[in-house]
Design a protein around this motif. Structure first.
Motif, short mmCIF file in Angstrom:
data_model
loop_
_atom_site.label_atom_id
_atom_site.label_comp_id
_atom_site.label_asym_id
_atom_site.label_seq_id
_atom_site.Cartn_x
_atom_site.Cartn_y
_atom_site.Cartn_z
N TYR A 171 99.33 45.90 6.60
CA TYR A 171 98.60 44.68 6.21
C TYR A 171 97.53 44.35 7.27
O TYR A 171 97.86 44.18 8.45
CB TYR A 171 99.57 43.50 6.06
CG TYR A 171 98.85 42.17 5.89
CD1 TYR A 171 97.93 41.97 4.87
CD2 TYR A 171 99.08 41.11 6.77
CE1 TYR A 171 97.26 40.77 4.72
CE2 TYR A 171 98.43 39.89 6.63
CZ TYR A 171 97.51 39.73 5.61
OH TYR A 171 96.85 38.54 5.46
N MET A 222 95.82 41.95 9.06
CA MET A 222 96.05 40.51 9.27
C MET A 222 94.77 39.73 9.56
O MET A 222 94.79 38.51 9.57
CB MET A 222 97.12 40.28 10.35
CG MET A 222 96.78 40.79 11.71
SD MET A 222 98.19 40.59 12.85
CE MET A 222 98.09 38.87 13.31
N SER A 255 96.04 35.44 9.03
CA SER A 255 97.16 35.71 9.94
C SER A 255 98.13 34.52 10.01
O SER A 255 98.81 34.33 11.02
CB SER A 255 96.63 36.05 11.33
OG SER A 255 95.84 34.99 11.80
N LEU A 300 102.78 36.50 7.73
CA LEU A 300 103.31 37.59 8.57
C LEU A 300 104.82 37.70 8.40
O LEU A 300 105.37 38.79 8.23
CB LEU A 300 102.94 37.36 10.04
CG LEU A 300 101.44 37.19 10.34
CD1 LEU A 300 101.19 37.01 11.83
CD2 LEU A 300 100.64 38.39 9.81
N LYS A 301 105.50 36.52 8.39
CA LYS A 301 106.97 36.54 8.26
C LYS A 301 107.40 37.03 6.88
O LYS A 301 108.36 37.79 6.75
CB LYS A 301 107.54 35.14 8.52
CG LYS A 301 107.51 34.74 9.99
CD LYS A 301 108.12 33.37 10.17
CE LYS A 301 107.54 32.69 11.38
NZ LYS A 301 107.64 31.23 11.32
N LYS A 352 107.06 40.68 6.92
CA LYS A 352 108.09 41.31 7.77
C LYS A 352 109.41 41.43 6.99
O LYS A 352 110.09 42.46 7.05
CB LYS A 352 108.29 40.47 9.04
CG LYS A 352 109.32 41.09 9.97
CD LYS A 352 109.60 40.24 11.19
CE LYS A 352 110.67 40.93 12.02
NZ LYS A 352 111.74 40.05 12.42
N PHE A 405 101.79 46.54 9.84
CA PHE A 405 100.65 45.67 10.13
C PHE A 405 99.52 46.41 10.85
O PHE A 405 99.77 47.28 11.68
CB PHE A 405 101.09 44.50 11.01
CG PHE A 405 102.07 43.59 10.32
CD1 PHE A 405 101.64 42.49 9.59
CD2 PHE A 405 103.44 43.85 10.39
CE1 PHE A 405 102.54 41.67 8.94
CE2 PHE A 405 104.36 43.03 9.74
CZ PHE A 405 103.91 41.93 9.01
N THR A 452 96.03 45.62 13.21
CA THR A 452 95.41 44.58 14.03
C THR A 452 94.05 45.04 14.53
O THR A 452 93.74 46.23 14.47
CB THR A 452 96.28 44.30 15.28
OG1 THR A 452 96.43 45.54 15.99
CG2 THR A 452 97.64 43.75 14.92
N GLU A 464 95.91 39.36 18.07
CA GLU A 464 96.65 39.56 16.81
C GLU A 464 97.99 40.23 17.09
O GLU A 464 99.01 39.87 16.49
CB GLU A 464 95.81 40.41 15.83
CG GLU A 464 94.68 39.64 15.19
CD GLU A 464 93.95 40.41 14.09
OE1 GLU A 464 93.26 39.76 13.29
OE2 GLU A 464 94.02 41.65 14.05
N LEU A 516 102.18 39.11 16.27
CA LEU A 516 103.21 39.95 15.64
C LEU A 516 104.43 40.08 16.55
O LEU A 516 105.58 40.05 16.09
CB LEU A 516 102.65 41.33 15.29
CG LEU A 516 101.55 41.34 14.23
CD1 LEU A 516 101.01 42.75 14.04
CD2 LEU A 516 102.08 40.82 12.89
N SER A 568 96.57 39.20 0.75
CA SER A 568 96.54 37.75 0.98
C SER A 568 95.68 36.99 -0.02
O SER A 568 95.84 35.77 -0.18
CB SER A 568 96.03 37.46 2.40
OG SER A 568 94.73 37.98 2.57
#
Ligand SMILES: Cc1ncc(COP(=O)(O)O)c(C=O)c1O
Length: 387
Positions: free
Chosen positions: A64, A66, A70, A75-76, A79, A85, A87, A92, A96, A276
């Motif tokens: 992903y 971010m 972000s 993010l959670k 996860k 992820f 960056t 960034e 994470l 997103s």
């Protein structure tokens, strides 16, 4: 308006209403509780989009990006479903690390990472990096050669929203030299990455890039350099103003080309927008109205310096959804700052809106709040997470 045209308009309206994460009733309740404007973020939608792309690109490791958004809840949520992820900075990566992601699993694709950023990322265990020129390779290799490298290629694209090959990416010829230089320096060079352009409307550029990469890999193989990874970047589109085919349908030619040209190869992707984009809906309120040069102008409590920042940075237009069904006339929607550039939409058909009327905007998850500012001292739009 002809009958067929009216029918099409109607189906389009339904299509975009279905992309909303809240109804007008729910939006009104949320405004009462939290004020306006608001961005509603759906964790489930983030997960669904990631999983849909993963299904549409089987055997591809999906990182992903971010940079598109972000927010910690995104993010959670990712996860939780085991996502990887991508960056572009130490900052960034720190976000994470905070949620328990291991640096060794995170990709950094910034072709001009500063020495300080590179050292910080490397110290905590990050190993996957990207360059697009020999001098940056030498700069990193002078610090350490203990890292895994992809070389970024350039494939300009007109049929997309943001051409990401304007500023970054080597030509195939240059890439050959960078890869050879990396081998000489003792850096573990694995392959190449490219980005076909963000919000790419066709798969043509992916296919063109894959063909060029195959040729490059073959030529290098003749010289004894075996590469094992290809990173096809992001670019997967979301519907903003026009309906789009499903992601399964969109990626079909890419899947076929990968199977034909790269059987057994490690393939990565770095989608941002697709994961997103649909995961946020904006709720904004009319805070002023006026007739200017004979045209109704409505002033919203959110604008291009805030959640609509993608108008500038992402060259994006959004679908504006209103509750009233009265006759619509040519109008202008503007933001709340004193800047004349703060115009969200010109040439938009709107009914006669009143101060206090709510407007909903779907697909406000990517490159929106992430590039918002506090211009005029206005707060960035509050984000409310729903499941
Ligand atoms: C290197 C890189 N990877 C991935 C992305 C995400 O692209 P998209 O949002 O088009 O999927 C970007 C966007 O700027 C990028 O620069």
């Amino acid at each position: 308006m002809k009958k067929q045209e009216m029918k099409n308009n109607h189906t389009q309206k339904d299509y975009f209403r279905k992309l909303l994460l809240v109804s007008f009733e729910e939006a009104k309740r949320l405004i009462k509780k939290h004020g306006s404007p608001l961005l509603v973020l759906s964790r489930k939608k983030v997960q669904e989009s990631y999983q849909a792309l993963q299904r549409a690109l089987p055997n591809v490791r999906v990182f992903y990006a971010m940079k598109s958004n972000s927010h910690p809840d995104i993010l959670k949520a990712l996860k939780e479903i085991g996502a990887d992820f991508e960056t572009a900075s130490w900052a960034e990566l720190k976000m994470l690390l905070k949620i328990g992601i291991l640096a060794k699993d995170v990709l950094n694709t910034q072709p001009f990472l500063s020495e300080a950023d590179f050292k910080s990322c490397h110290e905590v265990g990050q190993r996957s990096f990207v360059v697009d020129n020999v001098s940056q390779l030498n700069r990193l290799a002078a610090i350490t050669t203990d890292f895994d490298l992809l070389v970024r290629l350039s494939f300009p694209n007109r049929n997309c929203q943001v051409d990401l090959s304007y500023k970054f990416g080597a030509t195939v010829k240059e890439a050959k030299n960078i890869i050879k230089a990396a081998v000489v320096r003792g850096v573990r060079v694995h392959g190449v990455s490219f980005h076909v352009g963000s919000q790419s409307y066709s798969t043509k550029n992916y296919l063109k890039a894959l063909k060029a990469v195959r040729k490059l890999f073959d030529e290098l193989q003749h010289e004894g350099i075996i590469l094992d990874t290809i990173d096809i970047g992001g670019g997967f589109p979301v519907p903003y103003t026009e309906p789009l085919p499903s992601i399964e349908h969109f990626t079909l030619p890419i899947r076929r080309k990968l199977a034909e040209l790269f059987p057994g190869m490690k393939v990565w992707a770095e989608p941002g927008r697709f994961v997103s984009g649909l995961a946020q809906t904006l709720i904004t309120t009319v805070n002023g109205k006026n007739i200017r040069r004979g045209i109704p102008w409505y002033y919203l409590d959110d604008g291009v310096y805030n959640s609509f920042s993608g108008r500038f940075y992402d060259h994006c237009s959004y679908k504006i959804i209103f509750e009233k069904t009265d006759t619509a006339v040519q109008s202008v929607l503007a933001g709340p700052t004193c800047d004349s550039a703060d115009v969200v939409s010109e040439n938009i058909s709107l009914p006669d809106l009143e101060i206090g009327d709510i407007i909903l905007v779907p697909a406000m998850g990517a490159y929106t709040n992430i590039s918002a500012t506090n211009y005029h001292g206005f707060e960035k739009t509050k984000i409310i997470t729903i499941d």
